[in-house]
Design an enzyme around this catalytic site. Structure first.
Site, PDB file in Angstrom:
ATOM      1  N   HIS A 224       0.880  -1.180   0.000  1.00 30.37           N
ATOM      2  CA  HIS A 224       0.000   0.000   0.000  1.00 30.37           C
ATOM      3  C   HIS A 224       0.910   1.220   0.000  1.00 30.37           C
ATOM      4  CE1 HIS A 224      -3.437   2.432   0.547  1.00 30.37           C
ATOM      5  NE2 HIS A 224      -3.908   2.004   1.703  1.00 30.37           N
ATOM      6  N   HIS A 263      -1.451  -1.954  -9.764  1.00 27.45           N
ATOM      7  CA  HIS A 263      -2.482  -1.434  -8.866  1.00 27.45           C
ATOM      8  C   HIS A 263      -3.654  -2.389  -8.884  1.00 27.45           C
ATOM      9  CE1 HIS A 263      -5.335   1.338  -7.033  1.00 27.45           C
ATOM     10  NE2 HIS A 263      -4.267   1.979  -6.589  1.00 27.45           N
ATOM     11  N   ASP A 316       2.747   6.224  -6.434  1.00 32.37           N
ATOM     12  CA  ASP A 316       3.934   6.201  -5.567  1.00 32.37           C
ATOM     13  C   ASP A 316       5.239   6.256  -6.333  1.00 32.37           C
ATOM     14  OD1 ASP A 316       2.728   6.242  -3.171  1.00 32.37           O
ATOM     15  OD2 ASP A 316       2.652   4.077  -2.919  1.00 32.37           O
TER      16      ASP A 316
HETATM   17  N1  ACO Z   1       5.941  -5.643 -10.876  1.00 32.86           N
HETATM   18  C1  ACO Z   1       5.917  -6.805 -11.555  1.00 32.86           C
HETATM   19  N2  ACO Z   1       4.826  -7.578 -11.680  1.00 32.86           N
HETATM   20  C2  ACO Z   1       3.701  -7.153 -11.104  1.00 32.86           C
HETATM   21  C3  ACO Z   1       3.644  -5.950 -10.385  1.00 32.86           C
HETATM   22  C4  ACO Z   1       4.821  -5.187 -10.293  1.00 32.86           C
HETATM   23  N3  ACO Z   1       4.842  -4.034  -9.612  1.00 32.86           N
HETATM   24  N4  ACO Z   1       2.402  -5.781  -9.923  1.00 32.86           N
HETATM   25  C5  ACO Z   1       1.688  -6.835 -10.312  1.00 32.86           C
HETATM   26  N5  ACO Z   1       2.467  -7.674 -11.012  1.00 32.86           N
HETATM   27  C6  ACO Z   1       2.072  -8.953 -11.619  1.00 32.86           C
HETATM   28  C7  ACO Z   1       2.047 -10.031 -10.533  1.00 32.86           C
HETATM   29  O1  ACO Z   1       3.294 -10.664 -10.385  1.00 32.86           O
HETATM   30  C8  ACO Z   1       0.988 -10.957 -11.078  1.00 32.86           C
HETATM   31  O2  ACO Z   1       1.558 -11.737 -12.093  1.00 32.86           O
HETATM   32  P1  ACO Z   1       1.139 -13.287 -12.260  1.00 32.86           P
HETATM   33  O3  ACO Z   1      -0.316 -13.231 -12.583  1.00 32.86           O
HETATM   34  O4  ACO Z   1       2.028 -13.747 -13.354  1.00 32.86           O
HETATM   35  O5  ACO Z   1       1.438 -13.916 -10.926  1.00 32.86           O
HETATM   36  C9  ACO Z   1      -0.017 -10.003 -11.741  1.00 32.86           C
HETATM   37  O6  ACO Z   1       0.727  -8.826 -12.061  1.00 32.86           O
HETATM   38  C10 ACO Z   1      -1.172  -9.613 -10.843  1.00 32.86           C
HETATM   39  O7  ACO Z   1      -0.655  -9.161  -9.590  1.00 32.86           O
HETATM   40  P2  ACO Z   1      -1.465  -9.209  -8.249  1.00 32.86           P
HETATM   41  O8  ACO Z   1      -0.533  -9.146  -7.081  1.00 32.86           O
HETATM   42  O9  ACO Z   1      -2.436 -10.345  -8.292  1.00 32.86           O
HETATM   43  O10 ACO Z   1      -2.275  -7.891  -8.335  1.00 32.86           O
HETATM   44  P3  ACO Z   1      -2.836  -7.116  -7.109  1.00 32.86           P
HETATM   45  O11 ACO Z   1      -3.954  -6.342  -7.621  1.00 32.86           O
HETATM   46  O12 ACO Z   1      -3.111  -7.987  -5.955  1.00 32.86           O
HETATM   47  O13 ACO Z   1      -1.584  -6.200  -6.710  1.00 32.86           O
HETATM   48  C11 ACO Z   1      -0.254  -4.444  -5.989  1.00 32.86           C
HETATM   49  C12 ACO Z   1      -1.594  -4.848  -6.632  1.00 32.86           C
HETATM   50  C13 ACO Z   1      -0.131  -5.066  -4.600  1.00 32.86           C
HETATM   51  C14 ACO Z   1      -0.241  -2.926  -5.851  1.00 32.86           C
HETATM   52  C15 ACO Z   1       0.910  -4.927  -6.893  1.00 32.86           C
HETATM   53  O14 ACO Z   1       0.779  -4.383  -8.184  1.00 32.86           O
HETATM   54  C16 ACO Z   1       2.294  -4.586  -6.315  1.00 32.86           C
HETATM   55  O15 ACO Z   1       2.800  -5.320  -5.469  1.00 32.86           O
HETATM   56  N6  ACO Z   1       2.910  -3.463  -6.789  1.00 32.86           N
HETATM   57  C17 ACO Z   1       4.182  -3.028  -6.259  1.00 32.86           C
HETATM   58  C18 ACO Z   1       3.972  -2.240  -4.961  1.00 32.86           C
HETATM   59  C19 ACO Z   1       3.360  -0.897  -5.194  1.00 32.86           C
HETATM   60  O16 ACO Z   1       3.764  -0.136  -6.062  1.00 32.86           O
HETATM   61  N7  ACO Z   1       2.361  -0.572  -4.349  1.00 32.86           N
HETATM   62  C20 ACO Z   1       1.684   0.738  -4.386  1.00 32.86           C
HETATM   63  C21 ACO Z   1       0.265   0.563  -4.816  1.00 32.86           C
HETATM   64  S1  ACO Z   1      -0.478   2.124  -5.088  1.00 32.86           S
HETATM   65  C22 ACO Z   1      -0.907   2.692  -3.589  1.00 32.86           C
HETATM   66  O17 ACO Z   1      -1.118   1.999  -2.630  1.00 32.86           O
HETATM   67  C23 ACO Z   1      -1.000   4.132  -3.467  1.00 32.86           C
END
Ligand code: ACO
Length: 380
Positions: A224, A263, A316
């Site tokens: 988050h 996201h 972010d």
């Molecule tokens: N880098 C690489 N791959 C990613 C990323 C990323 N930043 N985000 C998602 N993916 C991929 C996952 O590995 C997954 O791949 P798979 O299906 O092959 O396993 C797919 O995309 C879906 O990811 P999920 O984790 O299921 O998506 P979710 O909606 O749960 O995740 C999250 C959202 C937690 C924000 C994720 O994108 C992440 O961890 N991002 C990095 C951290 C970040 O930037 N957080 C800030 C969010 S914005 C905020 O809070 C203001």
């Protein structure tokens, strides 16, 4: 997912609508964000944090007289009770998010509306907390370095005062404006993890300080709010723009995530990101450190193939570098997010109170049944 008992599980509550809201609209596919019907792009370009906070709380843009009154309330709430400064001193060695959580919880004991959980009192508490958050973050930062907190200004804007409390120096108009824009774009974001947490707490009719304290805990995790801190760390590890492509390749090959990308809701570019992008470019040039902007752009280039899978840059991604270039230490990045988010948490709690219901979903049990109880002496 359908289980053997025909129960449909929504892990992470993905795609589940749990209530209605009139505050923030998000279209994740098209990358649209509106507060009270106003585009985030207009608000980022033309509004201020004070005006946007008023809009979020009361539903309409204020008249000049309403804004002046609201601003005066914010300004008069900036100081912290001595006892809360003492609490900060006691826990000063913890991460600033943990200190913020503890200080906000302690503030509940000194709030003049402590016994009043009405909507009107919740608004008053939310306005006070909006100001007090900024003071807590900077006071703690000073205290942990053995310095006295800077007395908040009674004339500067919320954003300028926040930066002023770091070292007692007034920021330039451009710097204050970028900080202000950062607060505007962070002010609310629907039922994200921290706002949902705040609503769960408010759903039991607990008070705003309790709900916001829990919201801070939810915000502190790297999935988050924690990402801004990690993006700057990543930029430092990359070191030079030409290293970015290989860095990203290695990260993804080891199935790690690129911070500041992806996201839960946005499958297009996060509409908030662009409002810091140009600011980072200008600021990094002004500060004589253009490489940070160049590194971020190189990471975006390296991540282009992932756009097809809906993984785009999020808010972010640029925020951390804005703070870094303003001399704000890395572990204050997430607390800054929290400083901007107080109006959002407040209005979500108000909405919850206005139409309250206990939030109590179900868990599908996967454990054993009817196990015989074995007395402790007979267990192997
Ligand atoms: N880098 C690489 N791959 C990613 C990323 C990323 N930043 N985000 C998602 N993916 C991929 C996952 O590995 C997954 O791949 P798979 O299906 O092959 O396993 C797919 O995309 C879906 O990811 P999920 O984790 O299921 O998506 P979710 O909606 O749960 O995740 C999250 C959202 C937690 C924000 C994720 O994108 C992440 O961890 N991002 C990095 C951290 C970040 O930037 N957080 C800030 C969010 S914005 C905020 O809070 C203001």
């Amino acid at each position: 997912m359908t289980t053997k008992d025909d129960i449909t599980l929504h892990r992470g509550l993905q795609g589940v609508y749990f209530d209605r809201t009139a505050t923030t609209f998000i279209d994740g596919k098209q990358g649209i964000l509106e507060y009270r019907g106003y585009s985030i792009h207009d608000l980022a370009a033309m509004s201020t944090f004070e005006e946007t906070s008023y809009l979020l709380l009361y539903g309409d843009l204020p008249t000049q007289a309403q804004l002046d009154e609201f601003d005066a309330e914010l300004k008069s709430s900036r100081e912290l009770p001595e006892q809360v400064l003492d609490v900060i001193e006691i826990v000063k060695d913890s991460h600033p998010m943990d200190v913020l959580r503890t200080a906000v919880s302690a503030l509940a004991s000194f709030d003049e509306d402590r016994e009043d959980n009405s909507i009107e009192a919740t608004y008053r508490k939310g306005i006070r907390l909006t100001s007090q958050f900024a003071t807590i973050v900077m006071a703690h930062h000073r205290i942990r370095h053995g310095k006295d907190p800077i007395k908040p200004s009674t004339s500067l804007s919320h954003a300028a005062n926040f930066l002023y409390m770091l070292e007692g120096e007034e920021p330039t108009a451009d710097t204050a404006e970028l900080m202000d824009r950062d607060f505007v774009i962070h002010a609310d974001h629907g039922s994200n993890a921290s706002a949902f947490t705040a609503r769960v707490v408010a759903g039991t009719s607990a008070d705003l300080h309790g709900a916001v304290t829990a919201g801070i805990a939810a915000l502190s995790g790297p999935s988050h709010g924690g990402a801004a801190e990690n993006v700057m760390q990543m930029a430092q590890e990359i070191g030079e723009p030409e290293n970015a492509a290989q860095y990203v390749k290695d990260l993804l090959a080891s199935r790690q995530r690129v911070m500041g990308f992806g996201h839960r809701v946005y499958k297009a570019e996060d509409p908030r990101a662009r409002h810091l992008r140009e600011g980072v470019r200008k600021l990094s040039e002004e500060k004589g450190e253009p490489k940070w902007y160049a590194i971020l752009e190189a990471v975006i280039d390296a991540m282009k193939p992932y756009a097809r899978r809906g993984i785009h840059v999020n808010v972010d991604f640029f925020a951390g570098v804005v703070y870094y270039l303003n001399g704000v230490p890395q572990d204050l990045f997430v607390p800054i997010f929290a400083v901007g988010r107080v109006p959002g948490w407040t209005v979500q709690v108000v909405e919850q109170f206005q139409h309250n219901i206990l939030i109590r979903p179900l868990l599908s049990y996967t454990g054993e049944h009817e196990r015989p109880y074995v007395p402790i002496g007979d267990r192997g």
